[in-house]
Design a protein around this motif. Structure first.
Motif, PDB file in Angstrom:
ATOM      1  N   LEU A 133      47.440-125.500  93.251  1.00 27.29           N
ATOM      2  CA  LEU A 133      46.223-124.696  93.233  1.00 27.29           C
ATOM      3  C   LEU A 133      45.187-125.222  94.217  1.00 27.29           C
ATOM      4  O   LEU A 133      44.354-124.462  94.707  1.00 27.29           O
ATOM      5  CB  LEU A 133      45.643-124.667  91.817  1.00 27.29           C
ATOM      6  CG  LEU A 133      46.538-123.996  90.757  1.00 27.29           C
ATOM      7  CD1 LEU A 133      45.950-124.174  89.368  1.00 27.29           C
ATOM      8  CD2 LEU A 133      46.729-122.522  91.065  1.00 27.29           C
ATOM      9  N   ALA A 134      45.225-126.522  94.501  1.00 27.14           N
ATOM     10  CA  ALA A 134      44.309-127.108  95.490  1.00 27.14           C
ATOM     11  C   ALA A 134      44.943-126.983  96.869  1.00 27.14           C
ATOM     12  O   ALA A 134      45.611-127.892  97.350  1.00 27.14           O
ATOM     13  CB  ALA A 134      44.018-128.571  95.150  1.00 27.14           C
ATOM     14  N   THR A 135      44.758-125.817  97.498  1.00 30.00           N
ATOM     15  CA  THR A 135      45.428-125.553  98.775  1.00 30.00           C
ATOM     16  C   THR A 135      44.635-126.042  99.972  1.00 30.00           C
ATOM     17  O   THR A 135      45.118-125.972 101.095  1.00 30.00           O
ATOM     18  CB  THR A 135      45.669-124.042  98.932  1.00 30.00           C
ATOM     19  OG1 THR A 135      44.402-123.375  99.055  1.00 30.00           O
ATOM     20  CG2 THR A 135      46.422-123.477  97.737  1.00 30.00           C
ATOM     21  N   HIS A 136      43.389-126.505  99.728  1.00 28.22           N
ATOM     22  CA  HIS A 136      42.539-127.026 100.812  1.00 28.22           C
ATOM     23  C   HIS A 136      42.366-126.008 101.943  1.00 28.22           C
ATOM     24  O   HIS A 136      42.429-126.350 103.123  1.00 28.22           O
ATOM     25  CB  HIS A 136      43.109-128.333 101.371  1.00 28.22           C
ATOM     26  CG  HIS A 136      43.324-129.381 100.323  1.00 28.22           C
ATOM     27  ND1 HIS A 136      42.287-130.011  99.656  1.00 28.22           N
ATOM     28  CD2 HIS A 136      44.477-129.886  99.788  1.00 28.22           C
ATOM     29  CE1 HIS A 136      42.782-130.870  98.767  1.00 28.22           C
ATOM     30  NE2 HIS A 136      44.111-130.814  98.827  1.00 28.22           N
ATOM     31  N   GLY A 137      42.163-124.784 101.565  1.00 27.99           N
ATOM     32  CA  GLY A 137      41.896-123.749 102.556  1.00 27.99           C
ATOM     33  C   GLY A 137      43.128-123.096 103.144  1.00 27.99           C
ATOM     34  O   GLY A 137      43.034-122.041 103.771  1.00 27.99           O
ATOM     35  N   GLU A 138      44.291-123.700 102.957  1.00 26.30           N
ATOM     36  CA  GLU A 138      45.528-123.117 103.468  1.00 26.30           C
ATOM     37  C   GLU A 138      46.089-122.096 102.471  1.00 26.30           C
ATOM     38  O   GLU A 138      45.797-122.151 101.276  1.00 26.30           O
ATOM     39  CB  GLU A 138      46.574-124.212 103.703  1.00 26.30           C
ATOM     40  CG  GLU A 138      46.155-125.272 104.706  1.00 26.30           C
ATOM     41  CD  GLU A 138      46.062-124.722 106.116  1.00 26.30           C
ATOM     42  OE1 GLU A 138      46.819-123.780 106.435  1.00 26.30           O
ATOM     43  OE2 GLU A 138      45.238-125.228 106.895  1.00 26.30           O
ATOM     44  N   ILE A 139      46.886-121.175 102.975  1.00 29.17           N
ATOM     45  CA  ILE A 139      47.543-120.200 102.105  1.00 29.17           C
ATOM     46  C   ILE A 139      48.924-120.741 101.725  1.00 29.17           C
ATOM     47  O   ILE A 139      49.743-121.030 102.593  1.00 29.17           O
ATOM     48  CB  ILE A 139      47.676-118.836 102.799  1.00 29.17           C
ATOM     49  CG1 ILE A 139      46.285-118.245 103.093  1.00 29.17           C
ATOM     50  CG2 ILE A 139      48.476-117.873 101.926  1.00 29.17           C
ATOM     51  CD1 ILE A 139      46.326-116.932 103.845  1.00 29.17           C
ATOM     52  N   VAL A 140      49.152-120.896 100.440  1.00 27.33           N
ATOM     53  CA  VAL A 140      50.437-121.392  99.931  1.00 27.33           C
ATOM     54  C   VAL A 140      51.188-120.216  99.311  1.00 27.33           C
ATOM     55  O   VAL A 140      50.637-119.513  98.457  1.00 27.33           O
ATOM     56  CB  VAL A 140      50.229-122.507  98.888  1.00 27.33           C
ATOM     57  CG1 VAL A 140      51.564-122.926  98.290  1.00 27.33           C
ATOM     58  CG2 VAL A 140      49.521-123.700  99.516  1.00 27.33           C
ATOM     59  N   ASP A 154      50.715-115.625  96.687  1.00 28.73           N
ATOM     60  CA  ASP A 154      49.901-116.285  97.709  1.00 28.73           C
ATOM     61  C   ASP A 154      48.698-116.919  97.033  1.00 28.73           C
ATOM     62  O   ASP A 154      47.954-116.242  96.299  1.00 28.73           O
ATOM     63  CB  ASP A 154      49.436-115.289  98.771  1.00 28.73           C
ATOM     64  CG  ASP A 154      50.598-114.743  99.591  1.00 28.73           C
ATOM     65  OD1 ASP A 154      51.628-115.439  99.670  1.00 28.73           O
ATOM     66  OD2 ASP A 154      50.470-113.635 100.149  1.00 28.73           O
ATOM     67  N   LEU A 155      48.501-118.197  97.252  1.00 25.61           N
ATOM     68  CA  LEU A 155      47.386-118.945  96.666  1.00 25.61           C
ATOM     69  C   LEU A 155      46.457-119.426  97.771  1.00 25.61           C
ATOM     70  O   LEU A 155      46.918-119.920  98.802  1.00 25.61           O
ATOM     71  CB  LEU A 155      47.900-120.154  95.876  1.00 25.61           C
ATOM     72  CG  LEU A 155      48.976-119.890  94.814  1.00 25.61           C
ATOM     73  CD1 LEU A 155      49.489-121.218  94.265  1.00 25.61           C
ATOM     74  CD2 LEU A 155      48.424-119.028  93.700  1.00 25.61           C
ATOM     75  N   LYS A 156      45.156-119.295  97.539  1.00 27.51           N
ATOM     76  CA  LYS A 156      44.182-119.831  98.491  1.00 27.51           C
ATOM     77  C   LYS A 156      42.980-120.360  97.726  1.00 27.51           C
ATOM     78  O   LYS A 156      42.392-119.655  96.902  1.00 27.51           O
ATOM     79  CB  LYS A 156      43.743-118.777  99.504  1.00 27.51           C
ATOM     80  CG  LYS A 156      42.819-119.372 100.572  1.00 27.51           C
ATOM     81  CD  LYS A 156      42.521-118.403 101.696  1.00 27.51           C
ATOM     82  CE  LYS A 156      41.649-119.085 102.749  1.00 27.51           C
ATOM     83  NZ  LYS A 156      41.310-118.188 103.874  1.00 27.51           N
ATOM     84  N   GLN A 157      42.633-121.604  98.006  1.00 27.09           N
ATOM     85  CA  GLN A 157      41.511-122.247  97.341  1.00 27.09           C
ATOM     86  C   GLN A 157      40.191-121.741  97.918  1.00 27.09           C
ATOM     87  O   GLN A 157      40.036-121.590  99.128  1.00 27.09           O
ATOM     88  CB  GLN A 157      41.624-123.762  97.528  1.00 27.09           C
ATOM     89  CG  GLN A 157      40.480-124.554  96.960  1.00 27.09           C
ATOM     90  CD  GLN A 157      40.643-126.042  97.237  1.00 27.09           C
ATOM     91  OE1 GLN A 157      41.754-126.513  97.426  1.00 27.09           O
ATOM     92  NE2 GLN A 157      39.546-126.765  97.268  1.00 27.09           N
TER      93      GLN A 157
END
Length: 682
Positions: A133-140, A154-157
Motif C-alpha cells: 500500500l505504501a507505493t511511494h508515488g509509484e503505481i503498483v 492498480d495501487l497508488k499512494q
C-alpha cells in the motif's frame, strides 16, 4: 479549508483594486487642475462619481460576489464528487492498514452483499500486503481474482499531510499519513480471449522410435510388417485423438502438429503413449520405446519446429523412452523409466573419430579438460585424448585444478615420468595463457559448462569438442562444434578407447595410459557390474591388449583406513525411507576426497535387499554434495535434476549451497514423495 481561505483572500484583493485606482485618479485630478482649473473641475466630477461607485461595490456587493464564488466552488466540488461516485471504473480509497475508507458505486457493486465481510482490501485480495500500500508515488499493479472475475489492481499512494480536515474526517492520526487509491480493471474477458488465442497456437512435435531395428530383428520376418503397422496405428490414434495431424518421415521417425490446448492434458497424463506403445507385442522379445520432442510458444512455426528438434536431441541424449517439451526458454522432461539399450554397432564411433581427426589436423594445440574434482574416468579419458594428440604430433595439455585422493595414485605415474613432458598437466589459469586461434578444447566426462574444471576456457576457445556418457540436461555446452554424447556407454573411457581404434592406424597406447583408461571403466561400472554392455568388454579387451594390468590397477585404488572407516560409518548411519530409499550422510573430517567416499558408500547401500535407490549426502567446504545410486527401479537422474543436478539413470549427483544437512535431507524426501506420487518409481 486552507485552499478556500486562500481563494477568498485573492478575491478580496481583486475587490480592493478600484480603491487603489481611486487614489491615482485623485492625483490625476490635482495635476489637471494645476494646468487648467476648468478642466480640473470637470475631471474631479468624474473622479468623485468613480470613487462613489467603487466604495458602493466594495461595501455593498463584496459579500454577494464572494458568496457567489463560494457557491460556485461548492457546486464544483460536488460535481467532482458526483463524477467520482458515478465513474464506471471501480475506485476506492484505503488507509495505510488497508481499511476501506470510501468507494464509488462500481466498487460497491462488486462487493454487493459481501460489503460488510470485506472492509479491508487485504481480505478482499489476499495478494495485497500492507507493504504494497505504501507505493511511494509509484503505481503498483497486481493481478488477482474476486468471485468469478479476474482483476488488475492498480495501487497508488496519496499523501494527505496538508489536508488536515480530511485526516480528521477519516479518523487518521499523525502528520504525513497517507491513503492509497485503488483502481480495479476487470480483465476477465481479455484473459479469456488471450487464452483462446493461446489454445489455437500450433505445437510442433517429433516422435522417434528408439530401438526400431533391434525390435524388428527380434520378430520373425513375416510378422515385421504387422509390428510396424501396430506401432503406426498407436501413434496415429494418439495424435488423431487430439485433432492433430501426423506424418511419417522415415521408417522410425514421425512429425506431428496439434493445437496447444491439448498440451495440458497430455502433460497431465505424462505422455501415456510412452507406456502404451510398449504394450505392442506380437512375439517380439524387446519392447518398443519412443522418444518425443515438442516445441511450443516460439515466435514462429519454424521456431517451434527448431524447438522440437532440440527437444528430440535432448530426449535421445538422455537415453530415450521419454518426452522433452521446450516451451520457449523452459524445458520439461517426462518418462525415462526404461533401461537404455546399448547400440552394438560402432558406426557412430567411427564417424565421430574421423570428424575429431579432421578438427585436430587444423589445430596446433589441444587443451583437454574434465569436470571439477575429476574422478578416474575423467582423468583416464583425458589421458586417452592426450595419446591421440601425441600420435598426431600436436601439443597437448590436460587441465587439472584440484587433484582428489582417488586420482592421485594414477596421476603420480605421469608426474616426473620421462616419457611425458613437465607441462602435461596444467592448472586452469596456466592453460588460459596458452589459448590462441590455433587452440582446440576437448571436454571429457561432462557436458554441463558450470561444473567443468575451468569454465572460463569455454568462452576463450572457439573450437570445442565434447565427449561424455552422462545424460544431457537443460544446461549444455551449446557452442561445441563436435558433440559425442552416448548415455548408454558405461564410461567416457570406453568411448575414448573406441575412438582410439578408429581415429588412426597404428596408435600405440602406453602402459600407464592403458591402466588409466581401464581404471576409468572399472570404477564407473563398479567392477563390470553396472551398465555394462558388449562394447564395454570389447573396450576393456583392447586396453588389456595395450598393456593394462588388472592387478596393478586394483592395487592403485586400494583405500586407506580413514576412508574405509568413513564409508563404513555412512553405511552404519543409513536411514531407510519409505521402505525403499537408503539415505545417509558421510563424514568429511580428515578425508582428502569425502565426496568420493560418499559415492562409494552409496554403492555399498545398494547391496542391501529391498533398497531401490541410495543417496549419501556429504557436507564439504560449505556445500552439500548428493551421491545417488540405483539398479533399475528408480531413475536417480530425474531425482537429482529436481535438486539442480543430473547424471545417469542409475548414477547421478547434485550440489546444494546455503542449507544444512538436515535441510537437504528434507528437500530430498520431498522430491522422493513427489516422484512416488507421479509414478516415477517402479
Amino acid at each position: 479549508m486552507k485552499d478556500k481561505g486562500r481563494t477568498r483572500g485573492t478575491f478580496k484583493v481583486y475587490l480592493q483594486w478600484p480603491l487603489f485606482l481611486s487614489v491615482l485618479l485623485v492625483i490625476l485630478t490635482a495635476a489637471v487642475g494645476a494646468v487648467s482649473i476648468k478642466a480640473g473641475i470637470i475631471v474631479s466630477v468624474f473622479t468623485i462619481v468613480y470613487i462613489g461607485i467603487a466604495l458602493w461595490l466594495y461595501f455593498s456587493r463584496r459579500r454577494g460576489i464572494l458568496a457567489g464564488l463560494i457557491a460556485f466552488s461548492s457546486a464544483y466540488d460536488q460535481s467532482r464528487q458526483n463524477l467520482m461516485e458515478e465513474m464506471l471504473m471501480p475506485y476506492a480509497v484505503a488507509d495505510g492498514t488497508g481499511h476501506l475508507l470510501w468507494m464509488n458505486r462500481e466498487f460497491a457493486a462488486i462487493l454487493d452483499e459481501d460489503r460488510n465481510s470485506y472492509k479491508n482490501i487485504t481480505a478482499m485480495f489476499p495478494e495485497i500486503t500492507r507493504e504494497m500500500l505504501a507505493t511511494h508515488g509509484e503505481i503498483v499493479s497486481i493481478h488477482s481474482a474476486f468471485g468469478d472475475r479476474k482483476y488488475r489492481i492498480d495501487l497508488k499512494q496519496v499523501v494527505v499531510d496538508k489536508l488536515d480536515a480530511a485526516v480528521a474526517d477519516n479518523g487518521l492520526e499523525g502528520q504525513g499519513t497517507f491513503v492509497t487509491a485503488i483502481y480495479l480493471v476487470d480483465e476477465t474477458q481479455t484473459l479469456l480471449y488471450m487464452q483462446q488465442i493461446n489454445d489455437q497456437k500450433l505445437v510442433a512435435g517429433l516422435i522417434y522410435l528408439d530401438n526400431y531395428d533391434e525390435a524388428l530383428e527380434s520378430v520373425e520376418e513375416v510378422r515385421r510388417s504387422l509390428l510396424t503397422a501396430l506401432i503406426d496405428r498407436k501413434i496415429s490414434k494418439y495424435i488423431s485423438g487430439m485433432n492433430g495431424i501426423v506424418k511419417k518421415l522415415e521408417k522410425d521417425k514421425y512429425f506431428f502438429v496439434i493445437k496447444q490446448q491439448y498440451m495440458a492434458k497430455i502433460q497431465e497424463e505424462r505422455f501415456s503413449i510412452l507406456e502404451d506403445v510398449k504394450t505392442v507385442n506380437i512375439g517380439n522379445d524387446m519392447a518398443v520405446t519412443l522418444s518425443i520432442g515438442i516445441g511450443m510458444n516460439g515466435d514462429s512455426y519454424n521456431q517451434n519446429y527448431e524447438y522440437a528438434r532440440t527437444s528430440i536431441d535432448m530426449a535421445l541424449g538422455r537415453g530415450g523412452d521419454q518426452a522433452v517439451v521446450k516451451d520457449s526458454g523452459k524445458i520439461q522432461y517426462y518418462g525415462g523409466k526404461a533401461q537404455q539399450i546399448e547400440k552394438t554397432t560402432r558406426v557412430k564411433a567411427r564417424v565421430k573419430a574421423h570428424a575429431l581427426r579432421e578438427l585436430m589436423e587444423n589445430k596446433d594445440r589441444l587443451l583437454i579438460m574434465g569436470h571439477r574434482l575429476a574422478d578416474i574416468d575423467s582423468f583416464g579419458a583425458a589421458v586417452g585424448i592426450y595419446r591421440i594428440a601425441m600420435s598426431m604430433n600436436k601439443k597437448a595439455n590436460i587441465v587439472v585444478n584440484e587433484v582428489t585422493s582417488s586420482v592421485r595414485p594414477m596421476l603420480d605415474r605421469f608426474v616426473g615420468n620421462p616419457d611425458y613432458p613437465e607441462d602435461m598437466l596444467l592448472t586452469g589459469p596456466k592453460a588460459a595463457e596458452l589459448v590462441d586461434q590455433g587452440t582446440m578444447l576437448v571436454i571429457v566426462d561432462v557436458n554441463r559448462p558450470s561444473i567443468t574444471d575451468e569454465p572460463s576456457l569455454l568462452r576463450m576457445v572457439k573450437t570445442i569438442v565434447v565427449l561424455d556418457h552422462h545424460r544431457t540436461s537443460s544446461e549444455i555446452i551449446d557452442n561445441a562444434v563436435l558433440s559425442y554424447v552416448e548415455p548408454y556407454a558405461s564410461s567416457t573411457c570406453e568411448m575414448v578407447a573406441e575412438v582410439l581404434q578408429y581415429i588412426a592406424d597404428g596408435i600405440k597406447v602406453k602402459t600407464a595410459e592403458a591402466d588409466a583408461m581401464y581404471a576409468g571403466i572399472v570404477i564407473d561400472t563398479q567392477n563390470f557390474t553396472n551398465q555394462t554392455g558388449v562394447r564395454t568388454f570389447e573396450a576393456a579387451a583392447f586396453l588389456r591388449r595395450s598393456g593394462a594390468d588388472i592387478t596393478r590397477v586394483r592395487k592403485l585404488f586400494r583405500e586407506n583406513m580413514k576412508d574405509y572407516q568413513a564409508k563404513a560409518e555412512a553405511v552404519r548411519k543409513a536411514e531407510v525411507y519409505m521402505d525403499a530409499f537408503a539415505i545417509s550422510e558421510c563424514p568429511a573430517d580428515g578425508l582428502d576426497s569425502p565426496t568420493i567416499i560418499g559415492a562409494q558408500a552409496a554403492n555399498e547401500l545398494l547391496e542391501i535387499r529391498g533398497i531401490k535407490a541410495s543417496v549419501v549426502l556429504t557436507d564439504y567446504n560449505g556445500t552439500i554434495y548428493f551421491s545417488a545410486r540405483s539398479i533399475d527401479e528408480v531413475n536417480v537422474q530425474v531425482m537429482m535434476e529436481k535438486l539442480g543436478g543430473g547424471g545417469h539413470r542409475t548414477i547421478a549427483g547434485a550440489q546444494m549451497e546455503g542449507v544444512s544437512i538436515e535441510g537437504a535431507k528434507e528437500r530430498l524426501k520431498e522430491v522422493i514423495c513427489q516422484m512416488m506420487e507421479e509414478g516415477e518409481v517402479s
